[in-house]
Design an enzyme around this catalytic site. Structure first.
Site, PDB file in Angstrom:
ATOM      1  N   LYS A 111       0.813  -1.221   0.000  1.00 24.25           N
ATOM      2  CA  LYS A 111       0.000   0.000   0.000  1.00 24.25           C
ATOM      3  C   LYS A 111       0.843   1.267   0.000  1.00 24.25           C
ATOM      4  CE  LYS A 111      -2.545   1.108   3.752  1.00 24.25           C
ATOM      5  NZ  LYS A 111      -3.608   1.035   4.737  1.00 24.25           N
ATOM      6  N   GLY A 166       7.394  -7.911  16.171  1.00 25.52           N
ATOM      7  CA  GLY A 166       6.496  -8.239  15.052  1.00 25.52           C
ATOM      8  C   GLY A 166       5.430  -9.257  15.419  1.00 25.52           C
ATOM      9  N   ASP A 217      -7.987 -11.915  19.416  1.00 26.10           N
ATOM     10  CA  ASP A 217      -7.214 -12.707  18.457  1.00 26.10           C
ATOM     11  C   ASP A 217      -7.305 -14.206  18.817  1.00 26.10           C
ATOM     12  OD1 ASP A 217      -4.972 -12.860  16.299  1.00 26.10           O
ATOM     13  OD2 ASP A 217      -4.130 -13.926  18.007  1.00 26.10           O
ATOM     14  N   LYS A 277      -8.983 -17.365  16.635  1.00 25.58           N
ATOM     15  CA  LYS A 277      -8.343 -18.668  16.379  1.00 25.58           C
ATOM     16  C   LYS A 277      -9.189 -19.802  16.945  1.00 25.58           C
ATOM     17  CE  LYS A 277      -3.776 -16.557  16.343  1.00 25.58           C
ATOM     18  NZ  LYS A 277      -2.762 -15.969  17.218  1.00 25.58           N
TER      19      LYS A 277
HETATM   20  P1  NDP Z   1       2.167  -6.216   8.820  1.00 27.87           P
HETATM   21  O1  NDP Z   1       1.532  -4.985   9.379  1.00 27.87           O
HETATM   22  O2  NDP Z   1       3.576  -6.497   9.167  1.00 27.87           O
HETATM   23  O3  NDP Z   1       2.056  -6.180   7.208  1.00 27.87           O
HETATM   24  C1  NDP Z   1       0.864  -5.872   6.574  1.00 27.87           C
HETATM   25  C2  NDP Z   1       1.099  -5.743   5.092  1.00 27.87           C
HETATM   26  O4  NDP Z   1      -0.165  -5.500   4.477  1.00 27.87           O
HETATM   27  C3  NDP Z   1       2.003  -4.570   4.705  1.00 27.87           C
HETATM   28  O5  NDP Z   1       2.889  -4.970   3.683  1.00 27.87           O
HETATM   29  C4  NDP Z   1       1.026  -3.527   4.166  1.00 27.87           C
HETATM   30  O6  NDP Z   1       1.528  -2.715   3.121  1.00 27.87           O
HETATM   31  C5  NDP Z   1      -0.022  -4.421   3.568  1.00 27.87           C
HETATM   32  N1  NDP Z   1      -1.331  -3.760   3.412  1.00 27.87           N
HETATM   33  C6  NDP Z   1      -2.203  -3.370   4.367  1.00 27.87           C
HETATM   34  N2  NDP Z   1      -3.318  -2.863   3.823  1.00 27.87           N
HETATM   35  C7  NDP Z   1      -3.153  -2.924   2.476  1.00 27.87           C
HETATM   36  C8  NDP Z   1      -3.943  -2.565   1.356  1.00 27.87           C
HETATM   37  N3  NDP Z   1      -5.161  -2.029   1.505  1.00 27.87           N
HETATM   38  N4  NDP Z   1      -3.456  -2.784   0.112  1.00 27.87           N
HETATM   39  C9  NDP Z   1      -2.227  -3.335  -0.060  1.00 27.87           C
HETATM   40  N5  NDP Z   1      -1.422  -3.695   0.955  1.00 27.87           N
HETATM   41  C10 NDP Z   1      -1.875  -3.489   2.210  1.00 27.87           C
HETATM   42  O7  NDP Z   1       1.224  -7.435   9.242  1.00 27.87           O
HETATM   43  P2  NDP Z   1       1.666  -8.933   9.555  1.00 27.87           P
HETATM   44  O8  NDP Z   1       2.493  -9.433   8.453  1.00 27.87           O
HETATM   45  O9  NDP Z   1       2.148  -9.021  10.950  1.00 27.87           O
HETATM   46  O10 NDP Z   1       0.241  -9.659   9.537  1.00 27.87           O
HETATM   47  C11 NDP Z   1      -0.415  -9.944   8.329  1.00 27.87           C
HETATM   48  C12 NDP Z   1      -1.582 -10.869   8.620  1.00 27.87           C
HETATM   49  O11 NDP Z   1      -1.075 -12.102   9.153  1.00 27.87           O
HETATM   50  C13 NDP Z   1      -2.554 -10.333   9.659  1.00 27.87           C
HETATM   51  O12 NDP Z   1      -3.844 -10.742   9.316  1.00 27.87           O
HETATM   52  C14 NDP Z   1      -2.117 -11.036  10.949  1.00 27.87           C
HETATM   53  O13 NDP Z   1      -3.189 -11.188  11.844  1.00 27.87           O
HETATM   54  C15 NDP Z   1      -1.655 -12.362  10.424  1.00 27.87           C
HETATM   55  N6  NDP Z   1      -0.665 -13.057  11.224  1.00 27.87           N
HETATM   56  C16 NDP Z   1       0.411 -12.390  11.738  1.00 27.87           C
HETATM   57  C17 NDP Z   1       1.396 -13.067  12.419  1.00 27.87           C
HETATM   58  C18 NDP Z   1       2.599 -12.399  12.979  1.00 27.87           C
HETATM   59  O14 NDP Z   1       3.374 -13.052  13.703  1.00 27.87           O
HETATM   60  N7  NDP Z   1       2.819 -11.119  12.702  1.00 27.87           N
HETATM   61  C19 NDP Z   1       1.302 -14.518  12.634  1.00 27.87           C
HETATM   62  C20 NDP Z   1       0.126 -15.137  12.035  1.00 27.87           C
HETATM   63  C21 NDP Z   1      -0.793 -14.423  11.362  1.00 27.87           C
HETATM   64  P3  NDP Z   1       2.751  -1.689   3.314  1.00 27.87           P
HETATM   65  O15 NDP Z   1       3.988  -2.570   3.386  1.00 27.87           O
HETATM   66  O16 NDP Z   1       2.727  -0.854   2.108  1.00 27.87           O
HETATM   67  O17 NDP Z   1       2.495  -0.965   4.595  1.00 27.87           O
HETATM   68  N1  HSE Z   2      -0.700 -11.360  16.996  1.00 29.25           N
HETATM   69  C1  HSE Z   2      -0.695 -12.766  16.869  1.00 29.25           C
HETATM   70  C2  HSE Z   2      -0.145 -13.393  18.116  1.00 29.25           C
HETATM   71  C3  HSE Z   2       0.111 -13.182  15.669  1.00 29.25           C
HETATM   72  O1  HSE Z   2       0.511 -12.670  18.869  1.00 29.25           O
HETATM   73  O2  HSE Z   2      -0.361 -14.578  18.352  1.00 29.25           O
HETATM   74  C4  HSE Z   2       0.069 -14.661  15.406  1.00 29.25           C
HETATM   75  O3  HSE Z   2      -1.204 -15.090  15.073  1.00 29.25           O
END
Ligand code: NDP
Ligand code: HSE
Length: 318
Positions: free
Chosen positions: A34, A173, A187, A191
């Site tokens: 984004k 992260g 959250d 799950k």
């Molecule tokens: P981040 O905030 O690190 O990354 C989110 C990404 O989504 C960024 O690259 C952002 O873009 C992009 N993004 C957001 N909105 C838009 C949009 N409208 N159009 C295009 N790109 C967009 O999140 P995470 O990687 O931590 O989490 C991602 C998903 O995975 C979430 O649903 C989370 O719940 C899930 N998750 C996370 C875990 C973790 O350990 N972090 C573990 C398991 C699941 P930009 O780079 O440009 O900002």
């Molecule tokens: N925010 C979530 C957690 C990421 O802390 O478990 C993994 O789902």
């Protein structure tokens, strides 16, 4: 084989790295992000237009790792309606919309995979879908959120404040972009909703799960439990009581000997109680870039394998 990647944050980056290292024949053709001002690797095939992925006839599989569940849901429906395979890490999006996602995938021949949405690296969904298809599950419970477990561990081990510990979880992260989801227990409820569907074939909307988080737990409370050699853990539970599925997420005090007592830091653990096997436990990293990326890539491999059986076949469909 070309695939699309939606989101290049913590999970997107980990998935991309593992795909490059383990499956060089899988080409990530487009990566949707984004923010136009963020620095990215120069060879990353960036796009800001989702149609470059969804309407691209050369892309049959899309990984979705957005931190925005509403946008993710719109994209997920479009992807499934195109008959493509969707691999998602987005538990909020999946839990809130599971019945519609499944009916859409069935109607249009798309396939949906969400191992990474539940407990990071722990292969709980595929086990519920294969090994446990033959078990009569009585309860499924455990630590399903890495951030809160990490916070509680830092407060216990280092005596630091809740606020400081949350900051650390964010820096690593582990936390959601809106950390309220973690610390209020939502959250874990998302799950648990997915796990209950897989384990019992019953959809419980996350809003219908009784839920309380860890925001009111102070270092003083932790110190008191520590003096008794006990710990506080945020525990999610779905269990059959007289044939009725009862669900909750709440902090509980656990003593040494409890299988969740030594599950610390960002680790998660799931206890599956069945009539045939008794209690079994799966544990591992529940959050983070590479652990979650591993779960994503496992689903990609499954989707691309010769076995095109829809993921959503469970024992309850037989
Ligand atoms: P981040 O905030 O690190 O990354 C989110 C990404 O989504 C960024 O690259 C952002 O873009 C992009 N993004 C957001 N909105 C838009 C949009 N409208 N159009 C295009 N790109 C967009 O999140 P995470 O990687 O931590 O989490 C991602 C998903 O995975 C979430 O649903 C989370 O719940 C899930 N998750 C996370 C875990 C973790 O350990 N972090 C573990 C398991 C699941 P930009 O780079 O440009 O900002
Ligand atoms: N925010 C979530 C957690 C990421 O802390 O478990 C993994 O789902």
């Amino acid at each position: 084989m070309k695939i699309g990647l939606i989101g290049y944050g913590c999970v997107g980056k980990g998935s991309y790295q593992i795909l490059k290292e383990k499956y060089p024949s899988v080409i990530v053709d487009k990566v949707l992000v984004k923010d136009k001002t963020k620095e990215r690797p120069s060879d990353l095939p960036i796009t800001f237009d989702v149609e470059d992925i969804i309407s691209n006839p050369e892309i049959d599989l899309v990984i979705e790792a957005l931190d925005d569940a509403e946008t993710a849901f719109i994209y997920a429906l479009e992807i499934l309606q195109q008959g493509k395979a969707l691999v998602t890490a987005n538990k909020k999006m999946v839990a809130e919309n599971l019945p519609l996602l499944i009916s859409t995938s069935r109607e249009y021949g798309g396939r949906i995979f969400y191992e990474a949405a539940v407990c990071g690296s722990i292969p709980i969904i595929q086990n519920l879908n294969s090994y446990y298809r033959s078990e009569k599950i009585k309860s499924i419970s455990g630590i399903l959120n890495g951030s809160t477990n990490y916070i509680l561990t830092l407060m216990y081990d280092e005596g630091i404040s809740y606020k400081k510990a949350l900051k650390e979880a964010q820096n690593k992260g582990f936390a959601e972009s809106d950390p309220t989801l973690d610390v209020e227990g939502y959250d874990a409820a998302n799950k648990l909703s997915i796990l209950c569907y897989e384990a019992f074939g019953e959809y419980v909307a996350p809003d219908n799960i009784t839920c309380s988080g860890i925001t009111t737990i102070t270092t003083a409370t932790i110190e008191l439990t520590k003096q008794e050699n006990k710990k506080i853990k945020l525990i999610a539970r779905g269990e059959l009581q007289n044939g009725k599925l009862v669900t909750s997420v709440k902090p509980e005090i656990v003593a040494p000997g409890n299988p969740l007592y030594n599950i610390d830091n960002e680790n998660n653990s799931v206890l599956i109680e069945g009539e045939y096997a008794g209690i079994q436990q799966l544990s591992g990293k529940g959050a983070g870039s590479l652990p979650t990326g591993l779960a994503v890539v496992g689903d990609v491999a499954k989707a691309l394998s010769a076995n095109k059986e829809p993921h959503v076949v469970t024992i309850h469909d037989l």
